[in-house]
Scaffold this active site. Structure first.
Site, PDB file in Angstrom:
ATOM      1  N   SER A   1     -21.561  13.587   1.640  1.00 31.44           N
ATOM      2  CA  SER A   1     -22.553  13.985   2.772  1.00 31.44           C
ATOM      3  C   SER A   1     -21.613  14.381   3.942  1.00 31.44           C
ATOM      4  CB  SER A   1     -23.529  12.779   3.083  1.00 31.44           C
ATOM      5  OG  SER A   1     -24.567  13.157   3.640  1.00 31.44           O
TER       6      SER A   1
ATOM      7  N   ASP B   1     -28.071  14.808  -1.732  1.00 32.64           N
ATOM      8  CA  ASP B   1     -26.913  14.111  -1.043  1.00 32.64           C
ATOM      9  C   ASP B   1     -26.425  13.381  -2.226  1.00 32.64           C
ATOM     10  OD1 ASP B   1     -25.784  12.574   0.431  1.00 32.64           O
ATOM     11  OD2 ASP B   1     -27.163  12.500   1.767  1.00 32.64           O
TER      12      ASP B   1
END
Length: 407
Positions: A64, A215
């Site tokens: 991320s 993610d």
């Protein structure tokens, strides 16, 4: 114009395998940004002002926001040097986060908007982030990074992790995606940013491969074990860069794992309350997203728990440094409150974290506790010396090694 700098020679010419790992956490990427800026400044004191983080690590992993930092530090400019120095990371976050995560002006509207977004789509459209990352990283691909990188994502079509690895791309060309696509994908936190769809083309087979990604934090918010796993696979494959090292020889790893902070000390959720929650509450309670907090923190802590035990059991605990602050509270623990005050507060959190003692996670409580009298700052100075010595040793032993621009 920066001068040429010899690339890091393989571990076979040295004594250690150097690993850097950076957690996910949205705007809290400012915290590891602060830590890395300090580390790089220490490396520059030892090896010259052009020293950069990517010059010292065999593999850099990030999930991320950590994946974005990894790409920024490992991507080459026209002079084949990193696009960003570590000291530039926080400037990037401070300048760009208010546009990536635009804040509503009215508190009442903010709460209403949050609920509506939770029902109808992601909180942010991601357009500014996408254009910004594409502008910064351009046409650079995974195979072009200055050192090996490992960036986890999760494919919602196949329901399995997709790890973009510099090691794996050599045998699986379909992974050679644009770094911008990889960064957009690994940052696509559910409820916050939209999932990312893109394709790559394999010139050898003539086939396209489609990715449907979100993610990487849903699988590995702390990607340290993923990075080490990639190295172990290379050793098992017989990669001569690691000869004569063995896959499970943890004493040969030098690992720096950076968290982005957590709100454990606040203890803001409890079972009596959560027992009454429905979908909306799991997505919006306490001005946060409990569901996201739970799975991201769980995966991060499980990795740290495992590595803390293993390194201590093998008496190599000084080779593993986890820097994390689990005392965040209220707004500062959010992933997207990009007000000037909160961003400045995060810088302060990182600076104070440097002065705190090195901590280890308590295996019973999950809380970080003081490990020894060494501060994180002192530990990073120690790590800087080890990294510099390792780099110099490799270049001295390698027939191709040549140390350029040394102090």
């Amino acid at each position: 114009m920066e001068g040429a700098r010899a690339p890091l020679q393989p571990p076979t010419y040295g004594n250690l395998i150097t690993v850097l790992s950076i957690d996910g956490g949205g705007i809290r990427g400012i915290i590891p940004g602060t830590i890395l800026s300090f580390l790089e400044s220490q490396l520059q004191k030892l090896d010259g002002e052009d020293a950069r983080i990517a010059d010292y690590f065999d593999v850099m992993a990030g999930t991320s926001t950590g994946g974005l930092v990894t790409a920024m530090l490992a991507s080459p400019n026209e002079n084949n040097r990193p696009i960003f120095a570590a000291q530039d990371i926080n400037k990037f976050y401070l300048n760009e986060c208010p546009n990536i995560f635009p804040q509503p002006r009215c508190a009442l509207f903010a709460n209403t908007s949050k609920i509506m977004k939770a029902l109808t789509g992601p909180k942010y459209d991601g357009k500014y982030l996408h254009s910004l990352v594409q502008k910064k990283l351009g046409s650079l691909r995974l195979s072009q990074t200055l050192t090996n990188v490992v960036i986890p994502t999760f494919d919602i079509k196949t329901l399995q992790p997709t790890v973009f690895s510099s090691y794996q791309v050599k045998i699986e060309p379909s992974l050679n995606a644009l770094l911008s696509d990889i960064c957009i994908a690994t940052s696509a936190a559910p409820t916050y940013l939209p999932a990312h769809l893109f394709e790559t083309h394999d010139d050898k087979t003539g086939e396209n491969r489609q990715f449907n990604l979100i993610d990487g934090g849903v699988a590995a918010n702390n990607p340290t074990l993923v990075a080490m796993g990639e190295v172990k696979k290379e050793i098992i494959r017989g990669n001569q860069d690691f000869f004569p090292m063995k896959p499970m020889d943890y004493g040969k790893y030098l690992v720096l794992s950076l968290g982005t902070g957590a709100a454990k000390a606040e203890e803001k959720y409890n079972a009596n309350e959560a027992a009454k929650w429905g979908i909306l509450s799991w997505l919006t309670s306490h001005n946060s997203t409990p569901l996201i907090d739970v799975f991201s923190q769980a995966s991060a802590d499980m990795v740290d728990l495992h590595l803390s035990v293993v390194f201590q059991a093998l008496h190599s605990q000084n080779n593993y440094l986890r820097i994390q602050d689990d005392t965040l509270s209220k707004t500062v623990s959010s992933v997207d409150v990009a007000t000037k005050k909160n961003l400045d507060d995060l810088v302060e959190v990182g600076e104070k974290l440097l002065k705190k003692p090195v901590s280890r996670i308590n295996l019973e409580t999950g809380i970080f506790e003081t490990f020894n009298k060494e501060t994180n700052e002192e530990a990073l100075i120690r790590f800087a010396n080890l990294l510099s010595q390792e780099r110099q040793a490799r270049h001295a032993k390698s027939p191709h090694g040549k140390i350029a621009n040394s102090k």
